[in-house]
Enzyme design. Structure first.
Site, PDB file in Angstrom:
ATOM      1  N   CYS A 101       0.848  -1.194   0.000  1.00 43.25           N
ATOM      2  CA  CYS A 101       0.000   0.000   0.000  1.00 43.25           C
ATOM      3  C   CYS A 101       0.887   1.248   0.000  1.00 43.25           C
ATOM      4  O   CYS A 101       1.838   1.335   0.781  1.00 43.25           O
ATOM      5  CB  CYS A 101      -0.890  -0.009   1.244  1.00 43.25           C
ATOM      6  N   GLU A 131       3.555  -4.915   8.877  1.00 37.43           N
ATOM      7  CA  GLU A 131       3.783  -3.548   8.402  1.00 37.43           C
ATOM      8  C   GLU A 131       4.890  -2.873   9.204  1.00 37.43           C
ATOM      9  O   GLU A 131       5.805  -2.249   8.651  1.00 37.43           O
ATOM     10  CB  GLU A 131       2.495  -2.718   8.506  1.00 37.43           C
TER      11      GLU A 131
END
Length: 285
Positions: A101, A131
């Site tokens: 992303c 992440e």
């Protein structure tokens, strides 16, 4: 059993903002068009959507880089991967399809730049989340991953500090950490890396939970942003439930209730949400 005439009719209302975010929509499109490929870790935190991609598009899920064998076409998950893993895969001439992303790429770049300039790095996030592991791997200087200011009480930070956040965290908690760091560092660089979609979904679930008698939050139980929605909902509506699909719904949750609010995590596809709505309508009839 017939419904009591005194029992209120149940209204179902969706939060004003919910479900798939930009990054997840983008990753799903990338995976669907990749053909026979494998993702390094779960593409998104939703087991049913991952299964759909496997069944319909032949997208395989690997546990991590350690499970890569003869796969040539690899998809980098929305959460990204660690910098050294990325460099090793490039050196092996693997075909890499990057579905990270853009909102996750941003803190990676910030951490790399700020640490190269000599700043201590503070990351507000879960150290075990993929992440955060990825973002941390871009640091060239000292880096501290924290969930609370208590974790920094005994740390002697340098005079220059840069702080970023995991994209799915609550802004209120991030501002507390920033306020604490302002008293510790002579120079503080603050980068608000919380995703706009996350903020909008959190605000929407709060507004709906204040009015609802029962709240249903739909999403993966290992999804950080979904769990945040559930915790916010619980603060304002005690009868809040986190489910992954319609099979977990129970009729008793809706007895005597007049307004059922529904929200969903950023990795929850619309087809699952629609099944949940249909099942609630069946239970209340």
């Amino acid at each position: 059993l017939f419904r009591s005439r005194l029992e209120p009719a149940l209204k179902i209302e969706m939060a004003k903002s919910y479900g798939f975010c930009f990054g997840v929509k983008r990753a799903i499109k990338i995976a669907e068009s990749a053909g026979e490929a494998a993702t390094i870790g779960e593409l998104i935190h939703n087991a049913e959507e991952i299964n759909r991609l496997k069944q319909n598009f032949g997208v395989k899920t690997l546990g991590g880089v350690g499970e890569i064998k003869d796969e040539q076409k690899l998809i980098i998950r929305t959460h990204g991967i660690q910098k050294d893993d990325l460099q090793n895969l490039k050196a092996q001439n693997k075909q890499l399809i990057d579905a990270t992303c853009p909102f996750v790429t941003k803190p990676q770049q910030i951490v790399e730049k700020m640490s190269a300039e000599g700043y201590d790095i503070v990351i507000f996030g879960d150290k075990n989340h993929p992440e955060v592991k990825g973002v941390k791997s871009y640091a060239k200087s000292r880096v501290f991953v924290i969930m609370d200011t208590k974790e920094l009480q005994d740390v002697k930070l340098g005079s220059r500090v840069a702080v970023v956040s995991q994209t799915t965290k609550k802004i209120e908690n991030f501002t507390k950490i920033v306020a604490f760091l302002m008293s510790k560092a002579k120079e503080l660089r603050v980068f608000n890396t919380i995703c706009n979609a996350t903020l909008e979904n959190q605000e929407a679930v709060k507004n709906l939970a204040k009015r609802a008698d029962v709240m249903i939050i739909v999403g993966g139980k290992n999804s950080s942003n979904t769990k945040q929605l559930f915790l916010i909902s619980q603060n304002f509506c005690k009868d809040s439930y986190l489910i992954e699909n319609e099979s977990e719904l129970e009729r008793s949750w809706f007895e005597g209730k007049s307004l059922c609010g529904i929200s969903a995590g950023a990795s929850t596809p619309d087809w699952i949400i629609q099944k949940v709505i249909k099942k609630i309508e069946e239970l209340k009839s």
